[in-house]
Scaffold this active site. Sequence first.
Site, mmCIF file in Angstrom:
data_model
loop_
_atom_site.group_PDB
_atom_site.id
_atom_site.type_symbol
_atom_site.label_atom_id
_atom_site.label_comp_id
_atom_site.label_asym_id
_atom_site.label_seq_id
_atom_site.Cartn_x
_atom_site.Cartn_y
_atom_site.Cartn_z
ATOM 1 N N HIS A 31 0.832 -1.207 0.000
ATOM 2 C CA HIS A 31 0.000 0.000 0.000
ATOM 3 C C HIS A 31 0.870 1.262 0.000
ATOM 4 O O HIS A 31 0.493 2.285 0.555
ATOM 5 C CB HIS A 31 -0.996 -0.011 1.171
ATOM 6 C CG HIS A 31 -2.097 -1.017 0.963
ATOM 7 N ND1 HIS A 31 -3.199 -0.743 0.184
ATOM 8 C CD2 HIS A 31 -2.232 -2.298 1.369
ATOM 9 C CE1 HIS A 31 -3.994 -1.823 0.156
ATOM 10 N NE2 HIS A 31 -3.409 -2.784 0.859
ATOM 11 N N THR A 32 2.026 1.134 -0.575
ATOM 12 C CA THR A 32 2.910 2.296 -0.723
ATOM 13 C C THR A 32 2.917 2.804 -2.165
ATOM 14 O O THR A 32 3.292 3.944 -2.405
ATOM 15 C CB THR A 32 4.357 1.918 -0.342
ATOM 16 O OG1 THR A 32 4.672 0.677 -0.971
ATOM 17 C CG2 THR A 32 4.518 1.778 1.162
ATOM 18 N N ALA A 116 -5.722 -16.346 -4.899
ATOM 19 C CA ALA A 116 -4.479 -16.280 -4.134
ATOM 20 C C ALA A 116 -3.968 -14.848 -3.991
ATOM 21 O O ALA A 116 -3.022 -14.600 -3.263
ATOM 22 C CB ALA A 116 -3.414 -17.156 -4.788
ATOM 23 N N LEU A 118 -2.475 -13.120 -6.306
ATOM 24 C CA LEU A 118 -1.156 -13.054 -6.945
ATOM 25 C C LEU A 118 -1.223 -12.294 -8.271
ATOM 26 O O LEU A 118 -0.406 -12.503 -9.157
ATOM 27 C CB LEU A 118 -0.595 -14.466 -7.149
ATOM 28 C CG LEU A 118 -0.416 -15.307 -5.874
ATOM 29 C CD1 LEU A 118 0.124 -16.692 -6.200
ATOM 30 C CD2 LEU A 118 0.512 -14.606 -4.877
ATOM 31 N N SER A 121 -4.960 -10.550 -12.586
ATOM 32 C CA SER A 121 -5.504 -9.484 -13.444
ATOM 33 C C SER A 121 -4.391 -8.725 -14.155
ATOM 34 O O SER A 121 -4.499 -8.436 -15.352
ATOM 35 C CB SER A 121 -6.397 -8.537 -12.644
ATOM 36 O OG SER A 121 -5.750 -8.105 -11.484
ATOM 37 N N ASP A 165 1.569 -3.998 -9.521
ATOM 38 C CA ASP A 165 1.332 -5.326 -10.087
ATOM 39 C C ASP A 165 1.698 -5.372 -11.572
ATOM 40 O O ASP A 165 2.339 -6.313 -12.047
ATOM 41 C CB ASP A 165 -0.135 -5.731 -9.906
ATOM 42 C CG ASP A 165 -0.562 -5.677 -8.452
ATOM 43 O OD1 ASP A 165 0.323 -5.614 -7.572
ATOM 44 O OD2 ASP A 165 -1.783 -5.686 -8.194
HETATM 45 C C1 GLA Z 1 -3.129 -4.286 -4.979
HETATM 46 C C2 GLA Z 1 -2.932 -3.168 -5.995
HETATM 47 C C3 GLA Z 1 -1.494 -2.650 -5.970
HETATM 48 C C4 GLA Z 1 -1.042 -2.323 -4.553
HETATM 49 C C5 GLA Z 1 -1.364 -3.464 -3.599
HETATM 50 C C6 GLA Z 1 -1.074 -3.117 -2.160
HETATM 51 O O1 GLA Z 1 -2.381 -5.414 -5.360
HETATM 52 O O2 GLA Z 1 -3.245 -3.616 -7.289
HETATM 53 O O3 GLA Z 1 -1.379 -1.532 -6.819
HETATM 54 O O4 GLA Z 1 -1.596 -1.118 -4.117
HETATM 55 O O5 GLA Z 1 -2.719 -3.863 -3.686
HETATM 56 O O6 GLA Z 1 0.291 -2.936 -1.961
#
Ligand code: GLA
Length: 373
Positions: A31-32, A116, A118, A121, A165
């Site tokens: 969440h950064t 999961a 992971l 998407s 991601d």
């Molecule tokens: C999800 C979001 C990412 C990120 C994480 C938390 O996976 O798609 O952009 O914010 O949560 O770190």
Amino acid sequence: MRVVDAFRQAYGGEPAGVWHAPGRVNLIGEHTDYNDGFVLPFAVPWGVTAAVSPRDDRTVRIASLQAPGEEQVLEDLDRAEGWARYPTGVVAVMRGAGLPVRGADIVIDGDVPKGAGLSSSAALEVSVGLALNDLYGLGLEPMELARLCQKAENEFVGMPCGIMDQAASALSREGHALFLDCRSLAGRAVPFDLSAYGLQILIINTGVHHELADGQYARRRQDCENAAKRLGVPSLRDVTDLAAALSRLSGDERARTQHVVTENHRVEAVIGLLRAKAVPEIGALLNASHLSLRDQYQVSCPELDVAVEAAVKGGARGARMTGGGFGGSAIALVADDRVDRVRTTVEQAYAERGWAAPTFLPATPAAGAHRLH
Ligand code: GLA
């Protein structure tokens, strides 16, 4: 290849090519990303494979081996439904950016374990995005591709995710983690071969996904933006004096700020320890990250907490939830000879509570998106 056979059956003829994009786990930096901060994900050996041919018209035909009978034929991309909104969103966003993308015939096949967390998407977006980049000669760099895929998810799917991601899927290197500064978007491959230390990252898939997760994600983003505004900084990345910042905040904004600022420092500390080859020591930072996500950011859930606690009790060097939270997976840093004990301890903890057994997967850092054929 299964996906090529399916392509022949669906559309006749050979696909122009086959592309693969992986899912990811995040080692640390949770969440950064949407706070202009630091993340350290790596690609996993599972992902999405896409067989794709270009078309002369603007129609997109798309089918998935994971959704039999749900083939969609789209002249208007806005009509795409469910899983198909991720890849068609990429087509729409590319066209919106003025890129010369006509239609495509697409068949996809994925092996990211369900639920999961992971990032199947992102794998779906990046595999198709890379195919279009190659087939239409768009000349996009991997990070530009990642940003278009993120935009597709933000605008076409409606999930206000950050860049982590898609960047992990597009840019990762085998045997390495990706240290990414989400403000400058500068990325660096950091060697991450745990086998040399007799260690591994064990993924513990809780198999649960708590509803509310999506709304909660947007709320966390909002808390962070509100806190930054109150502090008069562009984003929480810019908080240098945490004590002073906390004294000016209260409630959720205060707790979220505490997490984001300390989490950025934990990422930098992990980078330092990896550089020093003090790999086992990162375990303590994984534990600290989990407590902060549980207590300050409040995105964990009982299944993740129990997985983490039991893994540590069973002898893991450290463990934390990974990804957005509210379900999905935890990761544990475990010595090879402790893996069985960690698994048994987690299984027992789940059984005692009457929960379905989690699944365990060893995570070795895999390559980012690439063309297979
Ligand atoms: C999800 C979001 C990412 C990120 C994480 C938390 O996976 O798609 O952009 O914010 O949560 O770190």
